[in-house]
Enzyme design. Sequence first.
Site, PDB file in Angstrom:
ATOM      1  N   HIS A   1      80.893  31.028  57.589  1.00  0.00           N
ATOM      2  CA  HIS A   1      80.545  32.208  58.371  1.00  0.00           C
ATOM      3  C   HIS A   1      79.869  31.708  59.635  1.00  0.00           C
ATOM      4  O   HIS A   1      78.835  31.050  59.577  1.00  0.00           O
ATOM      5  CB  HIS A   1      79.607  33.144  57.604  1.00  0.00           C
ATOM      6  CG  HIS A   1      79.271  34.374  58.381  1.00  0.00           C
ATOM      7  ND1 HIS A   1      80.077  35.488  58.360  1.00  0.00           N
ATOM      8  CD2 HIS A   1      78.253  34.650  59.226  1.00  0.00           C
ATOM      9  CE1 HIS A   1      79.551  36.411  59.150  1.00  0.00           C
ATOM     10  NE2 HIS A   1      78.447  35.918  59.683  1.00  0.00           N
ATOM     11  N   CYS A   2      80.447  31.999  60.767  1.00  0.00           N
ATOM     12  CA  CYS A   2      79.958  31.474  62.041  1.00  0.00           C
ATOM     13  C   CYS A   2      79.077  32.508  62.728  1.00  0.00           C
ATOM     14  O   CYS A   2      79.551  33.589  63.090  1.00  0.00           O
ATOM     15  CB  CYS A   2      81.136  31.107  62.941  1.00  0.00           C
ATOM     16  SG  CYS A   2      80.626  30.348  64.487  1.00  0.00           S
ATOM     17  N   PRO A   3      77.798  32.195  62.939  1.00  0.00           N
ATOM     18  CA  PRO A   3      76.926  33.157  63.626  1.00  0.00           C
ATOM     19  C   PRO A   3      77.232  33.277  65.116  1.00  0.00           C
ATOM     20  O   PRO A   3      76.906  34.282  65.738  1.00  0.00           O
ATOM     21  CB  PRO A   3      75.520  32.597  63.390  1.00  0.00           C
ATOM     22  CG  PRO A   3      75.718  31.147  63.151  1.00  0.00           C
ATOM     23  CD  PRO A   3      77.069  31.006  62.501  1.00  0.00           C
TER      24      PRO A   3
ATOM     25  N   GLY B   1      80.204  35.590  65.059  1.00  0.00           N
ATOM     26  CA  GLY B   1      79.840  36.786  64.305  1.00  0.00           C
ATOM     27  C   GLY B   1      80.816  37.192  63.225  1.00  0.00           C
ATOM     28  O   GLY B   1      80.862  38.359  62.853  1.00  0.00           O
ATOM     29  N   THR B   2      81.587  36.272  62.720  1.00  0.00           N
ATOM     30  CA  THR B   2      82.551  36.593  61.673  1.00  0.00           C
ATOM     31  C   THR B   2      82.832  35.357  60.831  1.00  0.00           C
ATOM     32  O   THR B   2      82.358  34.267  61.134  1.00  0.00           O
ATOM     33  CB  THR B   2      83.858  37.146  62.284  1.00  0.00           C
ATOM     34  OG1 THR B   2      84.681  37.641  61.236  1.00  0.00           O
ATOM     35  CG2 THR B   2      84.594  36.098  63.079  1.00  0.00           C
TER      36      THR B   2
END
Length: 176
Positions: free
Chosen positions: A40-42, A45-46
């Site tokens: 999950h990549c901050p 955002g997804t």
Amino acid sequence: MNGNYSVLLQNWCLTCNCYRPPRCVHCVYCDNCVEQFDHHCPWIGTCVGKRNYRFFFLFVLSTTILIGFCNVFCFYNVYISTNSDTSTLNSLHNNIMSGIIWSLTFLFFWLPFALLVYHCYLISKNITTCEKSAGSQQIRYSEGFLGNWLRLCEPIQKSVVCSEGYIVPKSTIYEP
């Protein structure tokens, strides 16, 4: 049993109430099951998974190229101005922004570059960040070096995990 049979192990997702295909993980941030869940990549955002991994890889690649481009041309600007007839201190004073941008891009170039190298390694082995962090060195999904890289160029397929909470039968998936 006689013949070549393979057992397909599927995990039950307690949150989605459905069977998950292999390499599918439930993301606690998105509250969704993701095929070939990488992470999950901050920053975007997804979740990064099977259907958007190529776009994430291109994002990291283009960011690395952009920072490298800025680094090279700011260094070139400072280098050209210091080789003129004026003194080094005077030329740096005239090009203070180029010096600041050059020093910042030099510092920040290594972070996306390391991320790019790491994901190139993962693509070459056809493993995900989630599998690598779990200590798994699975090579059963590998299709060879070139085959793994060619998977990035394949058309995006329809998701096998439905939002209604069940796995779509193979016969209903469109494959060109």
